[in-house]
Scaffold this motif. Sequence first.
Motif, PDB file in Angstrom:
ATOM      1  N   GLY A   1       0.795  -1.228   0.000  1.00  0.00           N
ATOM      2  CA  GLY A   1       0.000   0.000   0.000  1.00  0.00           C
ATOM      3  C   GLY A   1       0.821   1.267   0.000  1.00  0.00           C
ATOM      4  N   ARG A   2       1.989   1.222   0.630  1.00  0.00           N
ATOM      5  CA  ARG A   2       2.720   2.467   0.876  1.00  0.00           C
ATOM      6  C   ARG A   2       3.886   2.619  -0.094  1.00  0.00           C
ATOM      7  N   THR A   3       3.557   2.626  -1.387  1.00  0.00           N
ATOM      8  CA  THR A   3       4.613   2.896  -2.368  1.00  0.00           C
ATOM      9  C   THR A   3       5.052   4.357  -2.212  1.00  0.00           C
TER      10      THR A   3
ATOM     11  N   THR B   1       8.856   7.599   4.604  1.00  0.00           N
ATOM     12  CA  THR B   1       7.739   7.166   5.437  1.00  0.00           C
ATOM     13  C   THR B   1       7.274   8.389   6.207  1.00  0.00           C
ATOM     14  N   HIS B   2       6.202   8.236   6.980  1.00  0.00           N
ATOM     15  CA  HIS B   2       5.786   9.372   7.806  1.00  0.00           C
ATOM     16  C   HIS B   2       5.149   8.878   9.100  1.00  0.00           C
ATOM     17  N   THR B   3       5.152   9.762  10.069  1.00  0.00           N
ATOM     18  CA  THR B   3       4.468   9.444  11.311  1.00  0.00           C
ATOM     19  C   THR B   3       3.742  10.682  11.809  1.00  0.00           C
ATOM     20  N   LEU B   4       2.460  10.477  12.111  1.00  0.00           N
ATOM     21  CA  LEU B   4       1.578  11.609  12.429  1.00  0.00           C
ATOM     22  C   LEU B   4       0.963  11.515  13.816  1.00  0.00           C
ATOM     23  N   VAL B   5       0.988  10.328  14.399  1.00  0.00           N
ATOM     24  CA  VAL B   5       0.142  10.092  15.578  1.00  0.00           C
ATOM     25  C   VAL B   5       0.998   9.758  16.796  1.00  0.00           C
TER      26      VAL B   5
ATOM     27  N   PRO C   1       1.558   7.879  20.454  1.00  0.00           N
ATOM     28  CA  PRO C   1       1.036   6.613  20.978  1.00  0.00           C
ATOM     29  C   PRO C   1      -0.111   6.871  21.950  1.00  0.00           C
ATOM     30  N   GLN C   2      -0.977   5.872  22.073  1.00  0.00           N
ATOM     31  CA  GLN C   2      -2.104   6.011  22.997  1.00  0.00           C
ATOM     32  C   GLN C   2      -1.588   5.899  24.427  1.00  0.00           C
ATOM     33  N   PHE C   3      -2.006   6.821  25.272  1.00  0.00           N
ATOM     34  CA  PHE C   3      -1.627   6.752  26.683  1.00  0.00           C
ATOM     35  C   PHE C   3      -2.822   7.148  27.538  1.00  0.00           C
TER      36      PHE C   3
ATOM     37  N   ARG D   1       6.364   8.046  18.345  1.00  0.00           N
ATOM     38  CA  ARG D   1       5.292   8.267  17.366  1.00  0.00           C
ATOM     39  C   ARG D   1       4.921   6.925  16.736  1.00  0.00           C
ATOM     40  N   LEU D   2       3.654   6.805  16.312  1.00  0.00           N
ATOM     41  CA  LEU D   2       3.275   5.679  15.492  1.00  0.00           C
ATOM     42  C   LEU D   2       2.605   6.232  14.248  1.00  0.00           C
ATOM     43  N   LEU D   3       2.563   5.468  13.225  1.00  0.00           N
ATOM     44  CA  LEU D   3       3.129   4.134  13.080  1.00  0.00           C
ATOM     45  C   LEU D   3       3.763   4.175  11.714  1.00  0.00           C
ATOM     46  N   ALA D   4       5.060   4.037  11.590  1.00  0.00           N
ATOM     47  CA  ALA D   4       5.698   4.273  10.296  1.00  0.00           C
ATOM     48  C   ALA D   4       5.637   3.023   9.419  1.00  0.00           C
ATOM     49  N   THR D   5       4.638   2.990   8.535  1.00  0.00           N
ATOM     50  CA  THR D   5       4.585   1.923   7.542  1.00  0.00           C
ATOM     51  C   THR D   5       5.737   2.145   6.572  1.00  0.00           C
ATOM     52  N   LEU D   6       6.448   1.097   6.254  1.00  0.00           N
ATOM     53  CA  LEU D   6       7.621   1.157   5.367  1.00  0.00           C
ATOM     54  C   LEU D   6       8.838   1.767   6.082  1.00  0.00           C
TER      55      LEU D   6
ATOM     56  N   MET E   1       5.966  -3.805   6.327  1.00  0.00           N
ATOM     57  CA  MET E   1       6.379  -3.590   7.726  1.00  0.00           C
ATOM     58  C   MET E   1       5.910  -2.237   8.298  1.00  0.00           C
ATOM     59  N   ASP E   2       5.507  -2.285   9.545  1.00  0.00           N
ATOM     60  CA  ASP E   2       5.103  -1.072  10.292  1.00  0.00           C
ATOM     61  C   ASP E   2       5.969  -1.006  11.543  1.00  0.00           C
ATOM     62  N   ALA E   3       6.317   0.199  11.954  1.00  0.00           N
ATOM     63  CA  ALA E   3       7.177   0.318  13.135  1.00  0.00           C
ATOM     64  C   ALA E   3       6.784   1.528  13.978  1.00  0.00           C
TER      65      ALA E   3
ATOM     66  N   ARG F   1      -9.027   0.044   7.397  1.00  0.00           N
ATOM     67  CA  ARG F   1      -9.958   0.640   8.369  1.00  0.00           C
ATOM     68  C   ARG F   1      -9.430   1.969   8.907  1.00  0.00           C
ATOM     69  N   PHE F   2      -8.111   2.057   9.115  1.00  0.00           N
ATOM     70  CA  PHE F   2      -7.549   3.237   9.786  1.00  0.00           C
ATOM     71  C   PHE F   2      -6.704   4.107   8.867  1.00  0.00           C
ATOM     72  N   PHE F   3      -6.888   3.934   7.542  1.00  0.00           N
ATOM     73  CA  PHE F   3      -5.925   4.561   6.646  1.00  0.00           C
ATOM     74  C   PHE F   3      -5.726   6.056   6.909  1.00  0.00           C
ATOM     75  N   PHE F   4      -6.798   6.812   6.941  1.00  0.00           N
ATOM     76  CA  PHE F   4      -6.644   8.265   7.133  1.00  0.00           C
ATOM     77  C   PHE F   4      -6.986   8.684   8.559  1.00  0.00           C
ATOM     78  N   GLY F   5      -7.188   7.702   9.454  1.00  0.00           N
ATOM     79  CA  GLY F   5      -7.533   8.052  10.829  1.00  0.00           C
ATOM     80  C   GLY F   5      -8.810   7.361  11.249  1.00  0.00           C
ATOM     81  N   PRO F   6      -9.283   7.626  12.475  1.00  0.00           N
ATOM     82  CA  PRO F   6     -10.529   6.997  12.927  1.00  0.00           C
ATOM     83  C   PRO F   6     -11.694   7.385  12.011  1.00  0.00           C
ATOM     84  N   GLN F   7     -12.533   6.412  11.692  1.00  0.00           N
ATOM     85  CA  GLN F   7     -13.580   6.651  10.688  1.00  0.00           C
ATOM     86  C   GLN F   7     -14.574   7.719  11.119  1.00  0.00           C
ATOM     87  N   ASN F   8     -14.917   7.732  12.425  1.00  0.00           N
ATOM     88  CA  ASN F   8     -15.918   8.727  12.843  1.00  0.00           C
ATOM     89  C   ASN F   8     -15.339  10.149  12.772  1.00  0.00           C
ATOM     90  N   VAL F   9     -14.031  10.271  13.001  1.00  0.00           N
ATOM     91  CA  VAL F   9     -13.399  11.591  12.912  1.00  0.00           C
ATOM     92  C   VAL F   9     -13.427  12.067  11.449  1.00  0.00           C
TER      93      VAL F   9
HETATM   94  C1  LIG Z   1      -1.615  -1.084   9.543  1.00  0.00           C
HETATM   95  C2  LIG Z   1      -1.518   0.344   9.960  1.00  0.00           C
HETATM   96  C3  LIG Z   1      -0.568   1.158   9.363  1.00  0.00           C
HETATM   97  C4  LIG Z   1      -0.431   2.493   9.755  1.00  0.00           C
HETATM   98  N1  LIG Z   1       0.529   3.281   9.163  1.00  0.00           N
HETATM   99  C5  LIG Z   1       0.700   4.548   9.580  1.00  0.00           C
HETATM  100  C6  LIG Z   1       1.726   5.380   9.040  1.00  0.00           C
HETATM  101  O1  LIG Z   1       2.464   4.992   8.143  1.00  0.00           O
HETATM  102  N2  LIG Z   1       1.896   6.618   9.543  1.00  0.00           N
HETATM  103  C7  LIG Z   1       1.101   7.103  10.547  1.00  0.00           C
HETATM  104  O2  LIG Z   1       1.299   8.235  10.964  1.00  0.00           O
HETATM  105  N3  LIG Z   1       0.111   6.351  11.062  1.00  0.00           N
HETATM  106  C8  LIG Z   1      -0.094   5.094  10.624  1.00  0.00           C
HETATM  107  N4  LIG Z   1      -1.069   4.323  11.180  1.00  0.00           N
HETATM  108  C9  LIG Z   1      -1.784   4.854  12.332  1.00  0.00           C
HETATM  109  C10 LIG Z   1      -3.127   5.421  11.964  1.00  0.00           C
HETATM  110  O3  LIG Z   1      -2.931   6.727  11.473  1.00  0.00           O
HETATM  111  C11 LIG Z   1      -3.938   5.404  13.265  1.00  0.00           C
HETATM  112  O4  LIG Z   1      -4.235   4.052  13.548  1.00  0.00           O
HETATM  113  C12 LIG Z   1      -5.204   6.178  13.159  1.00  0.00           C
HETATM  114  O5  LIG Z   1      -4.943   7.542  12.993  1.00  0.00           O
HETATM  115  C13 LIG Z   1      -6.038   6.004  14.438  1.00  0.00           C
HETATM  116  O6  LIG Z   1      -5.293   6.379  15.564  1.00  0.00           O
HETATM  117  P1  LIG Z   1      -5.077   5.348  16.727  1.00  0.00           P
HETATM  118  O7  LIG Z   1      -4.562   4.063  16.190  1.00  0.00           O
HETATM  119  O8  LIG Z   1      -4.305   6.015  17.801  1.00  0.00           O
HETATM  120  O9  LIG Z   1      -6.540   4.997  17.243  1.00  0.00           O
HETATM  121  P2  LIG Z   1      -7.547   5.891  18.090  1.00  0.00           P
HETATM  122  O10 LIG Z   1      -7.397   7.340  17.760  1.00  0.00           O
HETATM  123  O11 LIG Z   1      -7.488   5.494  19.506  1.00  0.00           O
HETATM  124  O12 LIG Z   1      -8.893   5.395  17.463  1.00  0.00           O
HETATM  125  C14 LIG Z   1      -9.480   4.162  17.862  1.00  0.00           C
HETATM  126  C15 LIG Z   1     -10.970   4.373  17.978  1.00  0.00           C
HETATM  127  O13 LIG Z   1     -11.226   5.368  18.974  1.00  0.00           O
HETATM  128  C16 LIG Z   1     -12.318   6.186  18.586  1.00  0.00           C
HETATM  129  N5  LIG Z   1     -11.891   7.593  18.465  1.00  0.00           N
HETATM  130  C17 LIG Z   1     -10.640   8.048  18.251  1.00  0.00           C
HETATM  131  N6  LIG Z   1     -10.627   9.392  18.221  1.00  0.00           N
HETATM  132  C18 LIG Z   1     -11.885   9.794  18.433  1.00  0.00           C
HETATM  133  C19 LIG Z   1     -12.514  11.067  18.526  1.00  0.00           C
HETATM  134  N7  LIG Z   1     -11.827  12.212  18.408  1.00  0.00           N
HETATM  135  N8  LIG Z   1     -13.843  11.107  18.738  1.00  0.00           N
HETATM  136  C20 LIG Z   1     -14.562   9.967  18.878  1.00  0.00           C
HETATM  137  N9  LIG Z   1     -14.017   8.727  18.812  1.00  0.00           N
HETATM  138  C21 LIG Z   1     -12.707   8.641  18.573  1.00  0.00           C
HETATM  139  C22 LIG Z   1     -12.811   5.642  17.253  1.00  0.00           C
HETATM  140  O14 LIG Z   1     -13.862   4.723  17.493  1.00  0.00           O
HETATM  141  C23 LIG Z   1     -11.613   4.918  16.703  1.00  0.00           C
HETATM  142  O15 LIG Z   1     -11.970   3.900  15.793  1.00  0.00           O
HETATM  143  C24 LIG Z   1      -1.256   3.002  10.773  1.00  0.00           C
HETATM  144  C25 LIG Z   1      -2.231   2.183  11.366  1.00  0.00           C
HETATM  145  C26 LIG Z   1      -2.368   0.878  10.965  1.00  0.00           C
HETATM  146  C27 LIG Z   1      -3.415   0.040  11.620  1.00  0.00           C
END
Ligand SMILES: Cc1cc2nc3c(=O)[nH]c(=O)nc-3n(C[C@H](O)[C@H](O)[C@H](O)COP(=O)(O)OP(=O)(O)OC[C@H]3O[C@@H](n4cnc5c(N)ncnc54)[C@H](O)[C@@H]3O)c2cc1C
Length: 484
Positions: A99-101, A150-154, A156-158, A190-195, A258-260, A451-459
């Motif tokens: 996916g991450r060419t 590669t890139h990292t935008l997020v 870690p969950q804490f 930071r997470l999650l650097a695909t490639l 690979m993701d890291a 499922r998570f390509f551009f972020g959480p679906q509801n966001v």
């Molecule tokens: C295989 C894979 C590859 C990835 N590769 C990359 C990458 O290359 N670079 C990169 O930067 N990131 C990457 N990601 C990370 C991806 O960007 C995040 O998974 C995504 O943004 C969601 O953030 P999170 O995992 O912290 O989940 P969370 O933000 O915790 O989301 C989990 C759930 O919490 C709920 N939630 C979250 N936020 C809200 C909100 N504001 N309001 C209401 N409900 C909410 C939703 O139900 C959501 O489905 C990758 C993820 C995966 C699974």
Amino acid sequence: MGIKTGAQYLASLQDSRSVWLRGKQVEDVTTEPGIANGVRTLAGFLDRQQSPEYKNSLTYQEDGETFSMSFLKPRSVEDVQRRGAAYYAWAKWSNGMFGRTPDYKNASVMAFAGAAEFLNENRDNQAPTNFARNMESYYEEARGNDYVLTHTLVNPQFNAALAKEGLSSPEVALRLIGENSRGIVVSGARLLATLGPSANEIEVFPSTLLKASEENIPYAFAFSIPIATPGLRMICRDSYEHGKSTFDAPLAARFEEMDAVVIFDRVEVPWERVFMYKDPLLCNRAFAETNAVVHMMHQVACGKLAKVEFIVGLLCAMAHASGKDKDMAVKGQIAETMWVAETVRALLFSAEAHAEQDKWGLFHAARRPLDTARNLFPRLYPKLIETVHMLGSSSLMATPCEADFNGDIAQDVERYFQLTNMHSRDRVALFRLAHDVAVSGFGNRQVLYERFFFGPQNVMASIYYDLYNKDEMIDRVNETLKGL
Ligand SMILES: Cc1cc2nc3c(=O)[nH]c(=O)nc-3n(C[C@H](O)[C@H](O)[C@H](O)COP(=O)(O)OP(=O)(O)OC[C@H]3O[C@@H](n4cnc5c(N)ncnc54)[C@H](O)[C@@H]3O)c2cc1C
């Protein structure tokens, strides 16, 4: 300089990078089991840019040099379409499974460079650097060296409550801990650097959800650095490439990208690589106002089209093998997948046909159809995989290994695994492919990825709602009510 060969790419990865897999530091990602096959696949893709078959459509010339099409600054609708055709060609090589060419991140660097003035709106004018010039130079460097990024935008969950408020957790989040005459110093994860392990450089950009408050100033920055920067470590997930043959694992054996998780331990970033600094509001606006997100969505939609077309082909081949393709109900199931393919195609066509010029002078595909595709696909991809499950059922398990065709039970395998339209070996090969799409660790990671390509679906859906031009529609309802 310009497009590089696969061999040059492999050589560029043999540096002092700190990559950790299965408890050990990887000595060389180009030979490490679990990572190397994906690296070699990408090297092969880079070579294809040079081949007579693809060179004209996948690259462009400027000042006597040849660059990857994804770096082309689009100055017309036709340029947008050329970029789209190149994205689609790259994606077809893996049927969207790698996916991450590199074209994905190239699109974003190109857009940020095209809109570089935006970065000079940065409020902290004390920084001894020119953010716009940094981005323009970085674009030249990245395209000149054909970097794999590669890139990292997020973070870690804490603490979910803090994250929901747009605040970061100092215990784990990547934050600014100092600056000096050479640059800024950051620590955290930071997470999650695909490639990530097989990239040349990592872009560290903020997610778009920073609350614009003083507390967030240490978390508001954007920069790019080599993977081999001192203090940067990558912790890989376990690999889905288990040393199997391409018969046994047709996708995982080739397309493990690979993701890291990325750890920054007092990492110094030179000023000339800093693009945004201590300005949470600017960070929040960056992807949308530069249109980087639209160029990235364009690449993604092209990749998803290649992927869903492949799933349609797979389902048709599975149905034909068993003779189920005569069954009206099965045809109906597969038709639903065909509708997804045609919906993505139509959205992409609409986006490219309605490409428009932005205030920076660059053209981009229309946002709304792409935004629709990027909201639909994460919801629909798991359903496509469910169709593979429903149609494949136990055939997804009746999948002996390549070795069984050569062992003592070869005759059993040849006899009992055949189908009405298919010899045993071909049937097992087909269903092992379906298994890798829908059942294996590789396949399940693909579902999570979508499922998570551009972020959480509801966001994302909420952003879509906010941007949607709904006023005229609401007016029509109000007009109708007036007449009652
Ligand atoms: C295989 C894979 C590859 C990835 N590769 C990359 C990458 O290359 N670079 C990169 O930067 N990131 C990457 N990601 C990370 C991806 O960007 C995040 O998974 C995504 O943004 C969601 O953030 P999170 O995992 O912290 O989940 P969370 O933000 O915790 O989301 C989990 C759930 O919490 C709920 N939630 C979250 N936020 C809200 C909100 N504001 N309001 C209401 N409900 C909410 C939703 O139900 C959501 O489905 C990758 C993820 C995966 C699974």
